[in-house]
Design an enzyme around this catalytic site. Structure first.
Site, PDB file in Angstrom:
ATOM      1  N   ASP A  71      45.265  40.686  30.400  1.00 45.68           N
ATOM      2  CA  ASP A  71      43.630  40.363  30.002  1.00 45.68           C
ATOM      3  C   ASP A  71      43.524  39.245  30.944  1.00 45.68           C
ATOM      4  O   ASP A  71      44.460  38.491  31.405  1.00 45.68           O
ATOM      5  CB  ASP A  71      43.573  39.598  28.674  1.00 45.68           C
TER       6      ASP A  71
ATOM      7  N   CYS B  33      35.694  35.689  28.278  1.00 44.87           N
ATOM      8  CA  CYS B  33      35.417  37.256  27.866  1.00 44.87           C
ATOM      9  C   CYS B  33      34.025  37.851  27.752  1.00 44.87           C
ATOM     10  O   CYS B  33      33.825  38.836  27.452  1.00 44.87           O
ATOM     11  CB  CYS B  33      36.021  37.287  26.314  1.00 44.87           C
TER      12      CYS B  33
ATOM     13  N   GLY C 205      54.077  37.250  39.654  1.00 39.53           N
ATOM     14  CA  GLY C 205      52.509  37.719  39.258  1.00 39.53           C
ATOM     15  C   GLY C 205      52.024  38.236  40.652  1.00 39.53           C
ATOM     16  O   GLY C 205      53.042  38.530  41.882  1.00 39.53           O
ATOM     17  N   HIS C 206      50.765  38.409  40.698  1.00 34.94           N
ATOM     18  CA  HIS C 206      50.147  38.642  42.035  1.00 34.94           C
ATOM     19  C   HIS C 206      48.873  38.137  42.183  1.00 34.94           C
ATOM     20  O   HIS C 206      48.119  37.705  41.414  1.00 34.94           O
ATOM     21  CB  HIS C 206      49.858  40.151  41.934  1.00 34.94           C
ATOM     22  N   THR C 207      48.587  37.737  43.321  1.00 32.42           N
ATOM     23  CA  THR C 207      47.515  36.508  43.902  1.00 32.42           C
ATOM     24  C   THR C 207      46.790  37.469  44.995  1.00 32.42           C
ATOM     25  O   THR C 207      47.476  37.765  45.772  1.00 32.42           O
ATOM     26  CB  THR C 207      48.153  35.365  44.245  1.00 32.42           C
TER      27      THR C 207
END
Length: 345
Positions: free
Chosen positions: A66, A16, A136-138
């Site tokens: 996130d 973070c 998801g996405h890569t």
């Protein structure tokens, strides 16, 4: 936790600490035209942790996302920490995570086994939370990045925001501070592996236990303490609530080694961004040291929950939390609005 792949060497910022400063974000969002929808209970107008959309009288949808570069070299652990951090926003709103999507950016030469371990870590932590990763996405990129887009559910009458704190409330914090400072020091070989292992266990710990206890009480406000640090998130809570937050420095839990490292100057860049953002609204009184200020401006990765609740039930809530979260602490209180938004005393 050893691995041949030094993931942290592939990233310029860690965890973070890579988060864009809150002040910069505010300027980026100025003047946007948006649709009005009465079912949108919580949007981005008060810097809250997630959006909340009313589905029916019994159910509201909570959504967040996130992701960040590696804060550790072990890919499985990196996946766990990133997933725990992403789901934390759902817990901070009083909800339960149920569905998630992977967000993954990979250098083209990264080993398949490393990618597998990152994803396996995320899936393991989602399983622990009772959530399902459904896809998801890569993409390829210069640095590895991993995280989740998470959907959860909450009863509309149980939604928690960061803008409901009331005068007389007590403030609880559920994880100790110092993550950013100590991981910065670790890169310089200034802390030993057993301490780093402890930090990793803390970062990989879900805020589920804290959430499950706090929802039994009339919590006024809640947020998780992550990239904007304790003072940055307290500042947003005070501004949104129209009150002043008092933090007692001697009661704030932190890793003792972080104080020593702060005195030596191992301060992550994110801490300076947090200070630039919040210090105009923060008043430091008494004999609070500069090192303690730095700890309170230190960006946390997968940090704890900051909870405001009435004094009449705060002690009981804290005692229950300490049975499963020994380092949970009462760290301050809320007053009517004063000249400063936050007082560190």
């Amino acid at each position: 936790m050893e691995t041949e792949v030094k993931l942290t060497k592939l990233a310029r910022c860690a965890g973070c600490g890579a988060k864009v400063g809150a002040g910069t974000l505010c300027r980026m969002l100025e003047g946007f035209e948006t649709h009005y929808d009465p079912r949108l209970i919580v949007g981005y107008d008060k810097s809250d942790d997630a959006s909340v959309y009313l589905l029916d009288e019994n159910t509201a949808l909570v959504q967040t996302t996130d992701f960040f570069p590696p804060i550790v070299d072990d890919p499985f652990l990196y996946g766990q920490i990133a997933a725990a951090n992403a789901m934390s926003d759902i817990y901070a709103m009083g909800g339960e995570p149920k569905l998630a999507l992977n967000i993954l950016c990979l250098p083209e030469k990264m080993e398949k086994s490393t990618v597998h371990q990152i994803l396996r870590g995320g899936y393991a932590k989602a399983y622990e939370a009772g959530a399902i990763i459904t896809g998801g996405h890569t993409i390829h990129g210069a640095e590895p990045i991993y995280g989740l887009a998470v959907s959860g559910f909450v009863r509309p009458d149980k939604v928690l925001t960061n803008s409901g704190a009331k005068p007389g409330d007590v403030l609880l914090l559920t994880k100790p501070l110092g993550i950013g400072i100590l991981t910065t020091a670790y890169k310089a070989d200034m802390i030993e592996q057993p301490l780093m292992d402890l930090l990793c266990r803390q970062m990989a710990t879900l805020n589920k236990a804290a959430r499950d206890i706090m929802v039994d009480y009339p919590v006024s406000a809640c947020t998780d303490v992550t990239g904007f640090a304790l003072l940055g998130h307290s500042y947003e809570m005070a501004q949104g609530s129209g009150c002043t937050i008092h933090l007692r420095a001697q009661d704030i839990p932190y890793h003792g080694e972080a104080y020593e490292m702060a005195e030596m100057g191992f301060i992550p860049a994110g801490a300076y961004r947090n200070r630039d953002y919040a210090q105009a609204g923060v008043k430091v009184v008494g004999d609070v040291s500069r090192a303690m200020e730095d700890i309170c401006y230190d960006p946390q990765t997968s940090g704890g929950l900051l909870i405001a609740l009435p004094q009449r039930c705060a002690q009981e809530c804290l005692e229950r939390m300490r049975q499963v979260i020994p380092q949970a602490a009462a760290i301050g209180y809320v007053t009517p609005q004063e000249e400063a938004a936050v007082v560190l005393e």
